[in-house]
Design an enzyme around this catalytic site. Structure first.
Site, PDB file in Angstrom:
ATOM      1  N   HIS A 141       0.831  -1.205   0.000  1.00 53.64           N
ATOM      2  CA  HIS A 141       0.000   0.000   0.000  1.00 53.64           C
ATOM      3  C   HIS A 141       0.871   1.263   0.000  1.00 53.64           C
ATOM      4  O   HIS A 141       0.652   2.185  -0.779  1.00 53.64           O
ATOM      5  CB  HIS A 141      -0.937   0.005   1.210  1.00 53.64           C
ATOM      6  CG  HIS A 141      -1.674   1.291   1.398  1.00 53.64           C
ATOM      7  ND1 HIS A 141      -2.647   1.724   0.516  1.00 53.64           N
ATOM      8  CD2 HIS A 141      -1.569   2.267   2.343  1.00 53.64           C
ATOM      9  CE1 HIS A 141      -3.116   2.908   0.923  1.00 53.64           C
ATOM     10  NE2 HIS A 141      -2.476   3.251   2.026  1.00 53.64           N
ATOM     11  N   ARG A 150       4.020  10.489  -5.327  1.00 51.74           N
ATOM     12  CA  ARG A 150       5.355  11.065  -5.181  1.00 51.74           C
ATOM     13  C   ARG A 150       6.230  10.589  -6.330  1.00 51.74           C
ATOM     14  O   ARG A 150       5.982  10.940  -7.478  1.00 51.74           O
ATOM     15  CB  ARG A 150       5.931  10.748  -3.786  1.00 51.74           C
ATOM     16  CG  ARG A 150       5.259  11.586  -2.699  1.00 51.74           C
ATOM     17  CD  ARG A 150       5.812  11.295  -1.310  1.00 51.74           C
ATOM     18  NE  ARG A 150       5.477   9.948  -0.855  1.00 51.74           N
ATOM     19  CZ  ARG A 150       4.436   9.638  -0.056  1.00 51.74           C
ATOM     20  NH1 ARG A 150       3.647  10.584   0.384  1.00 51.74           N
ATOM     21  NH2 ARG A 150       4.212   8.397   0.305  1.00 51.74           N
ATOM     22  N   GLN A 248      -8.194  14.957   1.697  1.00 53.54           N
ATOM     23  CA  GLN A 248      -6.892  14.581   2.252  1.00 53.54           C
ATOM     24  C   GLN A 248      -5.735  15.244   1.506  1.00 53.54           C
ATOM     25  O   GLN A 248      -4.795  15.764   2.111  1.00 53.54           O
ATOM     26  CB  GLN A 248      -6.744  13.057   2.207  1.00 53.54           C
ATOM     27  CG  GLN A 248      -5.468  12.518   2.855  1.00 53.54           C
ATOM     28  CD  GLN A 248      -5.451  10.994   2.941  1.00 53.54           C
ATOM     29  OE1 GLN A 248      -6.475  10.342   2.719  1.00 53.54           O
ATOM     30  NE2 GLN A 248      -4.310  10.424   3.257  1.00 53.54           N
ATOM     31  N   LYS A 261     -10.526  11.813   7.290  1.00 54.70           N
ATOM     32  CA  LYS A 261     -10.528  10.509   7.953  1.00 54.70           C
ATOM     33  C   LYS A 261     -11.435  10.444   9.174  1.00 54.70           C
ATOM     34  O   LYS A 261     -11.455   9.416   9.840  1.00 54.70           O
ATOM     35  CB  LYS A 261      -9.098  10.204   8.430  1.00 54.70           C
ATOM     36  CG  LYS A 261      -8.072  10.056   7.330  1.00 54.70           C
ATOM     37  CD  LYS A 261      -8.087   8.656   6.762  1.00 54.70           C
ATOM     38  CE  LYS A 261      -6.827   8.400   5.946  1.00 54.70           C
ATOM     39  NZ  LYS A 261      -6.771   6.985   5.511  1.00 54.70           N
TER      40      LYS A 261
END
Lengths: 432, 432
Positions: A141, A150, A248, A261
């Protein structure tokens, strides 16, 4: 006393071959009686067993549990009795329901007070969660997210292989399976926009996780070693860590996920004890480079728990979108708890510690829509002709977990979450 | 009923001119009686007033509070009585202790049951904190950190002026003033090192904050507007958000601060109500660019609270290292609570919301050693010849807060934290 209930034991309660709850499981939960009381319970087959009634009839005598302890809104006080006492309780329960034991079996006149058909009663939150930490411990993950957001060449951040990275989550918004959660509203900033905008999230996602619940509370200033960690863990639940990806993305630098979240985090109602999972203990992935001494451990602390995620659009059949396994965890639960407390941070009974999204190596084992649909580039097709990059309004997300070998199946049941449309009014509070 | 107690009112309890606790304050806290019970209390001058005893003697009759409510370990149930009831309680208390009222004044035979000298009793945690959020709402602090660790030309991150950035903290490690906290151990990675190392933090720091405590609990899915926010806030405390900078630097990307912030977070024992602070309401800094509608507000939601931080090396005199003010906050508490709940996140009574480090514009008003000593480049000299870049073992950190105008001083008291050396043994747990 044995941790494990003999795999050959049978119950006088009928248990289907594919049931998650054979007599070897004996999980703990809280249910609402038809009269509206909340009670501690266990389950065999499709029968929920009221521990308060069982205790009132004397079946739990001599174990040191006062019957009133089971007339409770959460399991915290039961768990506080300690692991040894709860192990004795599970052993006693297995004895009462073992097929050759006539004591309760042959008194059908009291079965109605003790046994409830699972589908007719409501399960409640099993514990009062004091603090909740979410780890980020699946290497697949973390790598997937790193590639997407990234640098594919340096997908894992420098600290990732040195510590089980984690962050504090919100306890108040943890709710039990069956929850209906409104799509959250919040700030998002599309890549090409100058300014952020406000509105319903367009990227509501699930995260497939397993969470452990702690069962002891050492003082502030105390650290728990990897060798001691499992003594502090009462059991495990399935966990759907709902996430709003677009919220997020805009909010999380530099202090981490926040409103993305905490609009609803959903757990399964039955806490499966570590003892019940003992036959499914496996070794985890090799950790390279070697970890610091406080994270080193002896023995196996991974568990072979098969995990399924299904999505059910409204009035449609459910469709499997992920099949993963808790055994893939790079950082195990003993390491997570040792890390959590190495600075002296205190833990409490009922605290919850999420694994982080559990992804496997193949795309059909990825534990979030973000990864399955690869940031929206590979939408998932549904039989009704619709496609999904993320979760739609009125979709129901179903997660299931189970351990299986040739003799035994120990399951978690399921965690079911329905996503409702965003609310229109911002406030429903009336002044006192 | 007036929110504010008449500034000209005097008490028959002696109150020094520089006392934080005139009859206009009437804060709420929990203290331990000489007999070891915990009780709800208020304070005037140097007298702690036992609300349970006051109620038993009938002084609180007719307000709807059962005396047993004040025989409590935390104020949560008192706060749950509602803001209107607590306002009536403060007004009643002011009436009992008003200088011309003989009812209790002239019955010295019962003073010993009700009044305790503050310095002789122990204050306890005022509330059970369910969830704790830490914001990052001082523009001067965020800018200083941005200059030091990122890019001086772009010190504030893109989201900072669009939302009160915040993150979830750990509730379990929040403790009350007087705490002795061991220096935390953890992973750090010096810039020139190849691998991380493990050991006591070398950069333990304070963060000067004010925190608000919530007093209502709307359901999951409900948002609180800026206009409604103060109705949901019971009061404020001082907050020392202890931080381990070296641990934080290595752990915090990408999910935020974790073990750097949960080894001990220390609050002052008295909750100062918003009503008591009413005379010190001021407007905040202009927000530019304009904020999204859900963050817009009417009226003034900043408060002119002067804040001092002193450090006392062992066996030395305390030295002032910072003089700041809560009024500097760029994002106010109404905006913080509106942001916290805009996605439907539920809040509970007793939750705590930290302001983030409160820095002013000049170096003598910076709210952390990180900023005061500017990342270690400008050590602070002490009278005993020592210097400090961060906190040393056995240093005591003292924070004080007070509002002052020509007629009135309303204070918070202080929050005192001693840093002890790191523990040697990692674990002190004995198996059950």
């Amino acid at each position: 006393m044995n941790k494990v209930i003999d795999p050959s034991l049978k119950s006088w309660i009928e248990v289907n071959q594919d049931s998650d709850f054979p007599i070897q499981n004996i999980p703990f939960g809280i249910f609402k009686t038809p009269g509206g009381d909340s009670r501690a319970a266990t389950r065999i087959g499709d029968k929920v067993i009221d521990l308060y009634s069982l205790a009132l009839h004397g079946f739990l005598d001599g174990l040191g549990f006062h019957p009133d302890l089971f007339k409770c809104e959460t399991l915290n006080a039961v768990i506080a009795s300690g692991k040894t006492a709860c192990r004795a309780l599970r052993t006693r329960i297995a004895g009462i329901f073992e097929q050759s034991n006539p004591l309760l079996r042959d008194h059908p006149e009291i079965h109605g007070e003790i046994l409830f058909l699972a589908e007719t009663i409501q399960m409640l939150m099993p514990v009062k969660v004091g603090d909740y930490t979410d780890f980020y411990s699946s290497i697949e993950h973390a790598t997937n997210v790193g590639i997407m957001f990234r640098d594919p060449a340096n997908a894992l951040l420098p600290n990732w292989k040195h510590m089980p990275v984690g962050y504090h989550g919100r306890s108040s918004s943890i709710v039990v399976s069956g929850a209906e959660i409104h799509r959250p509203k919040g700030q998002t900033k599309p890549d090409n926009a100058e300014l952020p905008e406000f509105g319903p999230s367009r990227q509501v996602d699930f995260e497939l996780e397993v969470a452990f619940i702690t069962g002891r509370q050492p003082d502030l200033g105390t650290s728990v070693t990897t060798a001691e960690a499992e003594d502090h863990i009462f059991g495990l639940v399935l966990f759907n860590d709902l996430s709003a990806r677009d919220i997020q993305k805009w909010e999380y630098v530099p202090l981490g996920p926040f409103l993305a979240k905490n609009f609803g985090s959903v757990i399964s109602p039955w806490i499966i004890t570590l003892d019940a999972l003992e036959p499914f203990r496996v070794s985890g992935p090799k950790q390279e480079p070697a970890v610091l001494p406080y994270l080193q451990f002896d023995g196996d602390h991974n568990f072979d728990v098969q995990l399924d995620v299904l999505i059910q659009p409204e009035n449609q059949r459910e469709q499997l979108v992920c099949h993963s396994n808790y055994k893939y965890m790079y950082w195990n639960l003993a390491q997570q708890l040792a890390h959590q407390t190495v600075n002296g941070c205190n833990i409490n009974i009922g605290d919850m510690y999420g694994s982080g999204t559990i992804s496997g190596t193949t795309s059909d084992s990825f534990g979030s829509m973000l990864e399955i649909a690869w940031k929206g580039t590979k939408p998932v097709k549904f039989p009704d002709g619709t496609e999904r990059k993320f979760i739609h309004d009125n979709d129901t997300i179903i997660m299931r977990g189970y351990c299986k070998n040739e003799n035994l199946r120990i399951g978690f049941g399921e965690v079911v979450t329905k996503i409702l449309p965003a609310t229109i009014h911002q406030s429903r509070i009336i002044n006192q």
